[in-house]
Enzyme design. Structure first.
Site, PDB file in Angstrom:
ATOM      1  N   ASP A  18       0.855  -1.175   0.000  1.00 20.32           N
ATOM      2  CA  ASP A  18       0.000   0.000   0.000  1.00 20.32           C
ATOM      3  C   ASP A  18       0.901   1.238   0.000  1.00 20.32           C
ATOM      4  O   ASP A  18       2.094   1.152   0.319  1.00 20.32           O
ATOM      5  CB  ASP A  18      -0.877  -0.031   1.262  1.00 20.32           C
ATOM      6  N   ASP A  20      -0.314   5.152   0.882  1.00 17.05           N
ATOM      7  CA  ASP A  20      -0.587   6.150   1.917  1.00 17.05           C
ATOM      8  C   ASP A  20      -0.628   5.514   3.299  1.00 17.05           C
ATOM      9  O   ASP A  20      -1.378   4.560   3.547  1.00 17.05           O
ATOM     10  CB  ASP A  20      -1.916   6.852   1.637  1.00 17.05           C
ATOM     11  N   THR A 113      -2.492   0.496  -4.474  1.00 17.29           N
ATOM     12  CA  THR A 113      -2.964   1.691  -3.798  1.00 17.29           C
ATOM     13  C   THR A 113      -4.364   2.086  -4.243  1.00 17.29           C
ATOM     14  O   THR A 113      -4.751   1.823  -5.387  1.00 17.29           O
ATOM     15  CB  THR A 113      -1.997   2.872  -4.039  1.00 17.29           C
ATOM     16  N   SER A 114      -5.099   2.731  -3.341  1.00 17.04           N
ATOM     17  CA  SER A 114      -6.416   3.260  -3.683  1.00 17.04           C
ATOM     18  C   SER A 114      -6.331   4.612  -4.388  1.00 17.04           C
ATOM     19  O   SER A 114      -7.350   5.145  -4.823  1.00 17.04           O
ATOM     20  CB  SER A 114      -7.274   3.393  -2.419  1.00 17.04           C
ATOM     21  N   LYS A 145     -10.691  -1.332  -1.835  1.00 25.76           N
ATOM     22  CA  LYS A 145     -10.456  -1.989  -0.568  1.00 25.76           C
ATOM     23  C   LYS A 145     -11.606  -1.613   0.372  1.00 25.76           C
ATOM     24  O   LYS A 145     -12.079  -0.478   0.330  1.00 25.76           O
ATOM     25  CB  LYS A 145      -9.129  -1.538   0.039  1.00 25.76           C
ATOM     26  N   ASP A 170      -1.640  -0.201   6.314  1.00 25.23           N
ATOM     27  CA  ASP A 170      -1.801   0.564   7.551  1.00 25.23           C
ATOM     28  C   ASP A 170      -3.239   0.681   8.018  1.00 25.23           C
ATOM     29  O   ASP A 170      -3.483   1.036   9.169  1.00 25.23           O
ATOM     30  CB  ASP A 170      -1.259   1.986   7.355  1.00 25.23           C
TER      31      ASP A 170
END
Length: 223
Positions: A18, A20, A113-114, A145, A170
């Site tokens: 991931d 962020d 990643t989103s 996600k 995270d």
């Protein structure tokens, strides 16, 4: 590390990362943008920020404004993505991330990643981190996600079974996505411990990446 019962070493064929909160600390930007959203819609900021980490913006909006048409969530998310991409103040690497990424340079890994690709590129550059050659961004998936689609696609990009991959995450949504994909999860940072990852570290200084003789990746965790 926390008191989570976990092995001191994990072995994997590849790592799925991931961005962020995991390798890039963008909390300052995220909080600025979502505070404006909370104020605009009359929502409690603490409730908002508890939802948004790990999800794509439109998916967070759907949780926070459940009666609003999804088309409006997509439209407002486009505006927010532009605002986030233009704002890099306070974007820095998570502790240990530069050395961690350098250690992975020649080892199988992918970004999952989103963020969309422009935002991911902007934040990785702002943090001074190399963009992985393999990546799954918001444009690559049909579901945000905590759906496991992104991590499953990341494993597919690397030609590996999900069980051969270790996820670094995270957030609640991200850790749930990694588990749903059938992967072990290293939780990074203070948010992650409560969501029962396989291993928890406060930052990436607590992780040592070792290339094993058989081509696997060994992750050694500092006690």
């Amino acid at each position: 590390m926390t008191a989570i019962e976990a092995p001191a070493v994990l072995s994997a064929r590849a790592l799925l990362l991931d961005m962020d909160g995991t390798i890039v600390n963008s909390d300052a930007v995220v909080e600025r943008c979502w505070r404006r959203f909370a104020d605009k819609h009359g929502l409690d900021f603490e409730q908002v920020i508890s939802v948004v980490h790990g999800r794509q913006g439109y998916a967070s909006m759907a949780v926070l404004l459940p009666d609003r048409p999804m088309e409006e969530n997509y439209a407002e998310n486009r505006v927010m993505l532009a605002e986030e991409t233009a704002d890099v103040e306070g974007v820095v690497p998570v502790g240990g991330a530069p050395a961690f990424m350098a250690a992975l340079q020649d080892l199988p890994h992918a970004l999952v990643t989103s963020a969309d690709l422009p935002l991911a590129t902007t934040r990785m550059n702002a943090a001074g981190l190399p963009m992985p050659a393999h990546r799954v961004t918001a444009e690559s998936v049909s579901a945000s996600k905590p759906d496991p689609e992104g991590f499953l696609k990341g494993a597919g990009l690397l030609g590996l079974d999900p069980a051969d991959c270790v996820v670094f995450e995270d957030s609640a949504a991200g850790i749930a996505a990694g588990k749903a994909a059938g992967m072990r999860v290293v939780g990074v940072g203070p948010r992650a411990a409560r969501y029962e990852p396989t291993v928890h570290v406060m930052d990436l200084d607590e992780v040592k990446v070792v290339a094993a003789a058989d081509g696997s990746i060994e992750l050694h965790f500092k006690g």
